[in-house]
Design an enzyme around this catalytic site. Structure first.
Site, PDB file in Angstrom:
ATOM      1  N   CYS A  39       2.804  18.906  -0.002  1.00 67.29           N
ATOM      2  CA  CYS A  39       2.206  17.820   0.777  1.00 67.29           C
ATOM      3  C   CYS A  39       2.906  16.500   0.500  1.00 67.29           C
ATOM      4  O   CYS A  39       3.175  16.162  -0.663  1.00 67.29           O
ATOM      5  CB  CYS A  39       0.715  17.707   0.448  1.00 67.29           C
ATOM      6  SG  CYS A  39      -0.130  16.340   1.285  1.00 67.29           S
ATOM      7  N   ASP A  40       3.154  15.764   1.540  1.00 66.62           N
ATOM      8  CA  ASP A  40       3.804  14.465   1.452  1.00 66.62           C
ATOM      9  C   ASP A  40       3.005  13.484   0.599  1.00 66.62           C
ATOM     10  O   ASP A  40       3.560  12.649  -0.109  1.00 66.62           O
ATOM     11  CB  ASP A  40       3.975  13.920   2.880  1.00 66.62           C
ATOM     12  CG  ASP A  40       4.699  12.589   2.915  1.00 66.62           C
ATOM     13  OD1 ASP A  40       5.602  12.392   2.100  1.00 66.62           O
ATOM     14  OD2 ASP A  40       4.355  11.765   3.774  1.00 66.62           O
ATOM     15  N   TYR A  60       0.792  -1.227   0.000  1.00 69.29           N
ATOM     16  CA  TYR A  60       0.000   0.000   0.000  1.00 69.29           C
ATOM     17  C   TYR A  60       0.826   1.280   0.000  1.00 69.29           C
ATOM     18  O   TYR A  60       0.277   2.380   0.077  1.00 69.29           O
ATOM     19  CB  TYR A  60      -0.961   0.017   1.186  1.00 69.29           C
ATOM     20  CG  TYR A  60      -0.295  -0.188   2.543  1.00 69.29           C
ATOM     21  CD1 TYR A  60       0.635   0.696   3.048  1.00 69.29           C
ATOM     22  CD2 TYR A  60      -0.631  -1.291   3.338  1.00 69.29           C
ATOM     23  CE1 TYR A  60       1.225   0.517   4.276  1.00 69.29           C
ATOM     24  CE2 TYR A  60      -0.047  -1.488   4.580  1.00 69.29           C
ATOM     25  CZ  TYR A  60       0.870  -0.578   5.043  1.00 69.29           C
ATOM     26  OH  TYR A  60       1.458  -0.759   6.264  1.00 69.29           O
ATOM     27  N   CYS A  98     -22.943  20.487   6.959  1.00 71.73           N
ATOM     28  CA  CYS A  98     -22.727  19.374   7.893  1.00 71.73           C
ATOM     29  C   CYS A  98     -22.474  19.886   9.305  1.00 71.73           C
ATOM     30  O   CYS A  98     -21.695  20.814   9.517  1.00 71.73           O
ATOM     31  CB  CYS A  98     -21.547  18.524   7.427  1.00 71.73           C
ATOM     32  SG  CYS A  98     -21.184  17.130   8.522  1.00 71.73           S
ATOM     33  N   CYS A 115      -8.871  15.578   4.513  1.00 73.02           N
ATOM     34  CA  CYS A 115      -7.622  15.783   3.775  1.00 73.02           C
ATOM     35  C   CYS A 115      -7.894  15.864   2.271  1.00 73.02           C
ATOM     36  O   CYS A 115      -8.722  15.123   1.737  1.00 73.02           O
ATOM     37  CB  CYS A 115      -6.676  14.628   4.077  1.00 73.02           C
ATOM     38  SG  CYS A 115      -5.077  14.750   3.233  1.00 73.02           S
ATOM     39  N   GLY A 134      10.392   7.078   1.655  1.00 69.77           N
ATOM     40  CA  GLY A 134      11.401   6.036   1.715  1.00 69.77           C
ATOM     41  C   GLY A 134      11.780   5.600   3.125  1.00 69.77           C
ATOM     42  O   GLY A 134      11.002   5.675   4.050  1.00 69.77           O
ATOM     43  N   ARG A 143       3.070  -5.671   4.793  1.00 65.97           N
ATOM     44  CA  ARG A 143       4.413  -5.133   4.995  1.00 65.97           C
ATOM     45  C   ARG A 143       5.449  -6.250   4.873  1.00 65.97           C
ATOM     46  O   ARG A 143       5.769  -6.938   5.839  1.00 65.97           O
ATOM     47  CB  ARG A 143       4.523  -4.441   6.357  1.00 65.97           C
ATOM     48  CG  ARG A 143       3.575  -3.256   6.519  1.00 65.97           C
ATOM     49  CD  ARG A 143       3.871  -2.471   7.766  1.00 65.97           C
ATOM     50  NE  ARG A 143       5.174  -1.836   7.704  1.00 65.97           N
ATOM     51  CZ  ARG A 143       5.441  -0.696   7.081  1.00 65.97           C
ATOM     52  NH1 ARG A 143       4.475  -0.062   6.427  1.00 65.97           N
ATOM     53  NH2 ARG A 143       6.657  -0.188   7.081  1.00 65.97           N
ATOM     54  N   CYS A 145      -2.721  18.568  10.357  1.00 67.80           N
ATOM     55  CA  CYS A 145      -3.236  19.446   9.307  1.00 67.80           C
ATOM     56  C   CYS A 145      -4.570  18.971   8.751  1.00 67.80           C
ATOM     57  O   CYS A 145      -5.346  19.769   8.209  1.00 67.80           O
ATOM     58  CB  CYS A 145      -2.225  19.572   8.175  1.00 67.80           C
ATOM     59  SG  CYS A 145      -1.730  18.005   7.423  1.00 67.80           S
TER      60      CYS A 145
END
Length: 381
Positions: free
Chosen positions: A283-284, A25, A327, A337, A70, A137, A262
């Site tokens: 953004c990552d 993933y 909402c 996000c 990484g 993993r 965030c």
């Protein structure tokens, strides 16, 4: 007059997307396609490292350095000592913070002792007990990673290194909230962070990948986790036995404190990402040619942080639809996000985890209100 902002946090990718594992993933492994050459040769130079550290101390009163990947430990121990050397050179008495996210595979005792002595916070990726962790993993040869990672976390714990557990919630692990929570608590891994997996299907861009977690399932997972968390809460002394980042952040909102995550902010441009070669991104989760801001050899960290593209990126979060605006839970998630609005086209630009949030918030609202009342009463007195 435009208000200028000063960067306090930066996520640094010293090896880019290169990793010794091959987790199904992982959203970052494919980022090697952005750069020429083999990903194993993507390494941050001492020159770029020094520029990052020097500029952060110029522009921030208390900078936070987040070493990411990484797998950042692949840079080797000398790189770690180089980080501290530059920080001590440029800090000029300022406080600073280091954290490193790692799969835990190459954490030698030498690394651990150094991380402890230099007050690093270590985030270790561990999805749960063996059958949960190893489901996705694995090594590049498809072998188990649990035993080695678990062993190293226990050594971190024994040595007194500050660490927390980073666990993904995927289509498999979502079925085991109680088992996962109890596994962490039984091992005294009391600081946890759970991240829902949502990635695009590589074979069909119109839907989410099969390993992504279903919104309804994730809502149930969160609520089951909350019941375990609240059951362990010491109300008589107003103390948590376990820290779960999402719950802690929601608690901050109820108390009236700006949360650190965030995802729960109205806008989301609180940090920068910098790749191994000095490229800036907002953004990552959304690193691409389209979201590149510039390079540290051409613009400073301060300029990148205050750039039009970075500000516009952050403002995208507040661009919500009418459904979100109406909402009752809007001020708890602000539409979620940005990446969770675009990874599955079937969501039509809406937050994939909207149903998760509604399910969770509607069942925990009264208990969070009670906790907020107790906290405010306790601390005001």
């Amino acid at each position: 007059m435009t208000q200028l902002h000063f960067p306090n946090s930066i996520i640094i990718k010293p090896v880019g997307s290169f990793c010794n594992l091959n987790c199904d993933y992982c959203f970052y492994l494919s980022k090697n396609n952005l750069y020429e050459g083999d990903s194993s040769r993507h390494r941050m130079s001492a020159n770029i490292l020094e520029k990052i550290i020097k500029e952060m101390f110029i522009h921030s009163n208390e900078p936070s350095f987040i070493w990411h990947g990484g797998e950042p430990t692949l840079m080797g121990f000398d790189f770690l000592t180089q980080i501290i050397s530059f920080q001590k050179k440029y800090s000029n008495g300022k406080k600073y913070h280091n954290s490193i996210q790692t799969n835990g595979f190459f954490l030698s005792t030498t690394w651990m002792d150094f991380l402890k002595n230099e007050n690093f916070l270590v985030g270790v990726s561990l999805d749960g007990p063996e059958h949960v962790h190893d489901y996705y993993r694995k090594t590049k040869k498809g072998r188990s990673t649990f035993e080695k990672v678990y062993k190293n976390v226990k050594i971190l714990q024994k040595k007194g290194v500050l660490f927390n557990i980073l666990a993904t919630v995927n289509n498999y692990s979502v079925n085991y909230p109680k088992e996962i929570y109890n596994f962490f608590v039984d091992n005294e891994f009391y600081y946890m962070q759970f991240s829902p997996v949502l990635e695009q299907d590589p074979n069909n861009i119109n839907k989410a990948a099969n390993f992504s977690v279903d919104s309804n399932d994730y809502g149930v997972f969160l609520y089951e986790l909350f019941k375990l968390w609240i059951n362990d809460f010491d109300f008589s002394h107003l103390k948590q036995k376990t820290s779960i980042r999402f719950f802690d952040n929601i608690m901050q909102l109820y108390i009236g404190i700006i949360p650190d995550h965030c995802m729960l902010h109205k806008n989301c441009n609180q940090y920068l990402v910098i790749e191994h070669n000095g490229d800036f991104y907002s953004c990552d989760y959304l690193v691409s040619n389209e979201t590149k801001i510039g390079n540290i050899n051409n613009i400073s960290i301060f300029q990148a942080f205050n750039s039009k593209s970075h500000i516009e990126f952050g403002n995208q979060k507040s661009n919500i639809n009418e459904k979100c605006k109406k909402c009752m839970w809007l001020k708890l998630c602000y539409g979620g996000c940005i990446k969770d609005r675009i990874k599955d086209k079937r969501d039509n630009g809406h937050n994939h985890f909207c149903n998760s949030n509604k399910y969770f918030f509607s069942r925990t609202h009264e208990q969070f209100k009670k906790l907020a009342y107790l906290y405010n009463k306790y601390y005001k007195n």
